[in-house]
Write a protein that holds these residues in place. Structure first.
Motif, short mmCIF file in Angstrom:
data_model
loop_
_atom_site.label_atom_id
_atom_site.label_comp_id
_atom_site.label_asym_id
_atom_site.label_seq_id
_atom_site.Cartn_x
_atom_site.Cartn_y
_atom_site.Cartn_z
N UNK A 24 0.82 -1.22 0.00
CA UNK A 24 0.00 0.00 0.00
C UNK A 24 0.85 1.27 0.00
N UNK A 25 2.12 1.11 -0.32
CA UNK A 25 3.04 2.24 -0.28
C UNK A 25 2.56 3.41 -1.14
N UNK A 26 2.22 3.13 -2.38
CA UNK A 26 1.80 4.21 -3.29
C UNK A 26 0.50 4.85 -2.83
N UNK A 27 -0.41 4.04 -2.32
CA UNK A 27 -1.68 4.57 -1.81
C UNK A 27 -1.44 5.53 -0.65
N UNK A 28 -0.57 5.13 0.28
CA UNK A 28 -0.28 5.98 1.44
C UNK A 28 0.47 7.25 1.03
N UNK A 29 1.35 7.12 0.04
CA UNK A 29 2.05 8.29 -0.47
C UNK A 29 1.06 9.29 -1.06
N UNK A 30 0.08 8.78 -1.81
CA UNK A 30 -0.91 9.65 -2.43
C UNK A 30 -1.79 10.33 -1.38
N UNK A 31 -2.22 9.56 -0.38
CA UNK A 31 -3.01 10.16 0.70
C UNK A 31 -2.24 11.29 1.38
N UNK A 32 -0.95 11.05 1.61
CA UNK A 32 -0.13 12.04 2.30
C UNK A 32 0.24 13.20 1.37
N UNK A 33 0.27 12.94 0.08
CA UNK A 33 0.57 14.02 -0.87
C UNK A 33 -0.51 15.08 -0.83
N UNK A 34 -1.76 14.63 -0.65
CA UNK A 34 -2.90 15.55 -0.70
C UNK A 34 -2.97 16.42 0.55
N UNK A 35 -2.72 15.84 1.73
CA UNK A 35 -2.89 16.61 2.96
C UNK A 35 -1.65 16.63 3.85
N UNK A 36 -0.54 16.09 3.35
CA UNK A 36 0.67 16.06 4.17
C UNK A 36 1.89 16.42 3.35
N UNK A 37 2.98 15.66 3.58
CA UNK A 37 4.22 15.96 2.85
C UNK A 37 4.70 14.79 2.00
N UNK A 38 3.81 13.86 1.70
CA UNK A 38 4.02 12.80 0.71
C UNK A 38 4.96 11.67 1.13
N UNK A 39 5.44 11.67 2.38
CA UNK A 39 6.47 10.68 2.71
C UNK A 39 5.99 9.53 3.58
N UNK A 40 4.72 9.50 3.97
CA UNK A 40 4.27 8.49 4.92
C UNK A 40 4.42 7.07 4.37
N UNK A 41 4.00 6.86 3.14
CA UNK A 41 4.09 5.52 2.55
C UNK A 41 5.53 5.05 2.44
N UNK A 42 6.40 5.92 1.99
CA UNK A 42 7.81 5.55 1.87
C UNK A 42 8.43 5.27 3.25
N UNK A 43 8.06 6.09 4.22
CA UNK A 43 8.63 5.95 5.57
C UNK A 43 8.24 4.63 6.23
N UNK A 44 6.96 4.30 6.20
CA UNK A 44 6.55 3.06 6.88
C UNK A 44 7.00 1.83 6.11
N UNK A 45 7.09 1.93 4.80
CA UNK A 45 7.62 0.82 4.00
C UNK A 45 9.07 0.55 4.40
N UNK A 46 9.87 1.58 4.42
CA UNK A 46 11.27 1.44 4.81
C UNK A 46 11.40 0.96 6.26
N UNK A 47 10.58 1.53 7.14
CA UNK A 47 10.67 1.21 8.55
C UNK A 47 10.36 -0.24 8.85
#
Length: 227
Positions: A23-46
Motif C-alpha cells: 500500500x506504499x503508493x496509496x499511502x504516499x498519495x493520501x499524504x501528498x494531498x494533505x501532508x508531505x508525501x512521505x508516509x508511505x515511503x517511511x513506513x515501508x522502509x521502517x
C-alpha cells in the motif's frame, strides 16, 4: 483459546512490512494531498528494517513477544522519518510494557492495543476528531477491550480492533484536520482520508491476520495429534 506467542509477534511484523509495501503508493498519495508525501515511503522502509532486525535478533524459542515489540519500537524510531517514527516507536514501546512476560491472552492482547493507543495519544498530544492516526487507534483500543470483556479469544480481540480501526480511518475522510501538517489546509482537508489512520488500519489488520493464522495452525496441529 490460542494465546499469542513470539511467532505471532514475528508474523505480525512480517505482515506489517507486506502491507506497508503493498500500500506504499496509496499511502504516499493520501499524504501528498494533505501532508508531505512521505508516509508511505517511511513506513515501508521502517517495517522492512523491522523484519530484518527481528529475523536477525529474535528466535521462536529464546525470545518473547516483549522482545519483538521492543525491537520493533527501537527500529521504527531510528528508521522512520517525520512524525510517524516517534509516534509508532512510542506505540510499540508502550505495547511491549503492557505485554507481560509470556504469551498474550485476550485481556493482555487488549492491553497491548490500549497501551499503543495511549502512547500515540500522549506522544502526539492528539485527541479523537482531529484527523490523525488517533482516530483509528482509539476506537481500536475500545473495541479490543470490549471483545476481551465479552470473553472473546485473543484472535477475535485483534480482529475487533482491526475492524474498528478501519472504520475509524474511513471516518477521517469527513473530518476537518486540526492537528499536524494537514491542519494548514483547514476545510480543504475534508474529503481525504488521514494517511496515519489508514496505515494504522493496515497494521492492526496485520496483527489480526497473524493471530488468525496462529489459530489455524494450532487447530491443524491438534487434529494431527488426535489422529
Amino acid at each position: 483459546m490460542t494465546n499469542l506467542s513470539t511467532v505471532w509477534a514475528q508474523d505480525w511484523m512480517k505482515n506489517c512490512a507486506a502491507a506497508a509495501h503493498d500500500h506504499r503508493d496509496e499511502l504516499i498519495e493520501l499524504d501528498r494531498v494533505i501532508g508531505d508525501s512521505d508516509h508511505g515511503e517511511n513506513v515501508d522502509r521502517g517495517f522492512r528494517a523491522v523484519v530484518d532486525k527481528v529475523a536477525a535478533e529474535t528466535t521462536e524459542d529464546g525470545s518473547t513477544v516483549v522482545d519483538v515489540l521492543k525491537l520493533t519500537a527501537k527500529t521504527l524510531m531510528s528508521t522512520v522519518g517525520g512524525a510517524s517514527g516517534p509516534l509508532l516507536g512510542t506505540a510499540f514501546l508502550r505495547a511491549a510494557k503492557a505485554a507481560g512476560s509470556g504469551d498474550l491472552d485476550a485481556s493482555t492482547a487488549a492491553a497491548v492495543i490500549e497501551a499503543a493507543a495511549e502512547g500515540i495519544t500522549s506522544r502526539g498530544k492528539a485527541t479523537e476528531g482531529e484527523k490523525t492516526m488517533v482516530d483509528a487507534w482509539a476506537p481500536a483500543a475500545r473495541a479490543a477491550r470490549e471483545a476481551a470483556n465479552a470473553g472473546r479469544s485473543p484472535a477475535e480481540v485483534l480482529r475487533a480492533a482491526a475492524e474498528a480501526a478501519a472504520e475509524g480511518a474511513e471516518a477521517t475522510i469527513s473530518m476537518v484536520a486540526t492537528k499536524g501538517r494537514a491542519s494548514y489546509l483547514g476545510e480543504r482537508s475534508v474529503g481525504h482520508k488521514d494517511p496515519g489512520a489508514a496505515s494504522t488500519a493496515l497494521f492492526l489488520a496485520a496483527a489480526a491476520d497473524a493471530a488468525s493464522s496462529a489459530v489455524t495452525e494450532d487447530s491443524g496441529n491438534n487434529k494431527a495429534e488426535e489422529a
